[in-house]
Scaffold this motif. Structure first.
Motif, PDB file in Angstrom:
ATOM      1  N   LYS A 297      -6.683  20.504  12.714  1.00  0.00           N
ATOM      2  CA  LYS A 297      -7.437  20.227  11.486  1.00  0.00           C
ATOM      3  C   LYS A 297      -8.676  21.117  11.453  1.00  0.00           C
ATOM      4  O   LYS A 297      -9.471  21.134  12.381  1.00  0.00           O
TER       5      LYS A 297
ATOM      6  N   GLN B 169     -12.120  22.339   9.038  1.00  0.00           N
ATOM      7  CA  GLN B 169     -13.015  21.704   8.075  1.00  0.00           C
ATOM      8  C   GLN B 169     -12.583  22.016   6.647  1.00  0.00           C
ATOM      9  O   GLN B 169     -12.216  23.139   6.313  1.00  0.00           O
ATOM     10  N   ASN B 170     -12.608  20.985   5.825  1.00  0.00           N
ATOM     11  CA  ASN B 170     -12.252  21.077   4.404  1.00  0.00           C
ATOM     12  C   ASN B 170     -10.796  21.489   4.171  1.00  0.00           C
ATOM     13  O   ASN B 170     -10.448  21.993   3.109  1.00  0.00           O
ATOM     14  N   LYS B 171      -9.952  21.264   5.189  1.00  0.00           N
ATOM     15  CA  LYS B 171      -8.527  21.537   5.048  1.00  0.00           C
ATOM     16  C   LYS B 171      -7.738  20.326   5.532  1.00  0.00           C
ATOM     17  O   LYS B 171      -8.237  19.509   6.287  1.00  0.00           O
ATOM     18  N   GLN B 172      -6.479  20.245   5.090  1.00  0.00           N
ATOM     19  CA  GLN B 172      -5.615  19.172   5.537  1.00  0.00           C
ATOM     20  C   GLN B 172      -5.128  19.448   6.957  1.00  0.00           C
ATOM     21  O   GLN B 172      -5.049  20.598   7.393  1.00  0.00           O
TER      22      GLN B 172
ATOM     23  N   GLU C 283     -12.231  15.201   5.493  1.00  0.00           N
ATOM     24  CA  GLU C 283     -12.235  16.644   5.234  1.00  0.00           C
ATOM     25  C   GLU C 283     -13.168  17.404   6.183  1.00  0.00           C
ATOM     26  O   GLU C 283     -13.017  18.606   6.396  1.00  0.00           O
TER      27      GLU C 283
END
Length: 232
Positions: free
Chosen positions: A48, A50-53, A104
C-alpha cells in the motif's frame, strides 16, 4: 492383505490436504510460490502506497544481503524484488482509528495468506535488524478482523557474528474460522524464510471410510479362510 491395506490408507490420505512447509532456500530465486500450498492456501504480497489502493501481487522468492553486505539469503517478498515486510503499524492505526488514520494515508508491505479450507496451524520463521515486533492480523473468510497478534523477537547471532533478531511463531487456528492473515513488521524490513501449514488430522468422513474399508477386508479374509477349510 497388507498391500490392500496400504493402498486403502494411501487413497484415503491422498484425498485430504495435509500440511507442510516452504523454505525459501529450497526454491529458485524468482520463483512464484503463490500456489505452493496447493488446495490449502494462496500466498500473496500486499503493498500500500500513500493515497493509493492496496495492491495484491504474487509472492516471489527473492535474495538480499540480510546479515551483512555480500551475504545473500533467500526470502519471500514482492514480485518486484522489494526487501522484506514493513509498516504494518499503519494498518493497525487504520483499523483501530480510521477517523484519525484514514486508509488512504497508510503505507506498508506485507505477506498475505488466504486459507482456502480450514487448517490447524500456520507458522513462520523470519529475522530483521531492528528488533521490531511482528504483527499478524487475522481475518474471517468474510474479511472481518478477528484479532491482532504480536510476536516478540529473540536476539540471535548471525552466521558471521552479526547481531540480528529472529522470529519463530506458530498460530493455533483450530476452530478459529480464520480465512486470511496479513503478516509483517512494525516499521522495519523483515525477511521471512519459512512458512508452514499443519492439517495433519484427517476429516471424520475419511476416518469412517477407513473403518468401513478395514471391516470389509476382515469379512473378506474370514470368508476366504472358511472356504479353504470346508470339509469335503
Amino acid at each position: 492383505m497388507n498391500k490392500i491395506l496400504t493402498f486403502l490408507l494411501s487413497m484415503i490420505f491422498a484425498t485430504n490436504a495435509f500440511g507442510g512447509f516452504i523454505n525459501a532456500n529450497d526454491l529458485t530465486a524468482g520463483a512464484n510460490i503463490t500456489n505452493n500450498f496447493g488446495s490449502l492456501a494462496t500466498l500473496h504480497w500486499v503493498s500500500k502506497e500513500q493515497n493509493k489502493q492496496a495492491n495484491i501481487s504474487a509472492l516471489i522468492v527473492n535474495q538480499a544481503d540480510t546479515e551483512f553486505s555480500g551475504n545473500y539469503s533467500q526470502y519471500f517478498g514482492s514480485d518486484n524484488g522489494q526487501s522484506g515486510t514493513y509498516g504494518l503499524g499503519n494498518l493497525q492505526d487504520t483499523l483501530n482509528e480510521p477517523a484519525n488514520y484514514p486508509e488512504e494515508n497508510a503505507i506498508y508491505g506485507a505477506i498475505a495468506i488466504r486459507f482456502t479450507q480450514p487448517v490447524l496451524s500456520f507458522g513462520f520463521e523470519a529475522e530483521n535488524f531492528n528488533s521490531d515486533e511482528q504483527f499478524a492480523f487475522l481475518f474471517t473468510p468474510q474479511g472481518n478482523l478477528i484479532r491482532r497478534e504480536t510476536i516478540i523477537p529473540v536476539g540471535i547471532t548471525g552466521d558471521f557474528g552479526v547481531p540480528i533478531w529472529g522470529y519463530k511463531h506458530t498460530f493455533d487456528l483450530t476452530n478459529q474460522n480464520v480465512g486470511s492473515i496479513i503478516l509483517g513488521s512494525w516499521s522495519s524490513a523483515t525477511y521471512y524464510y519459512k512458512l508452514s501449514i499443519d492439517t495433519t488430522l484427517p476429516e471424520p468422513s475419511s476416518i469412517l471410510m477407513l473403518v468401513l474399508g478395514l471391516s470389509l477386508l476382515v469379512i473378506k479374509q474370514v470368508k476366504a479362510f472358511s472356504l479353504r477349510y470346508v470339509a469335503p
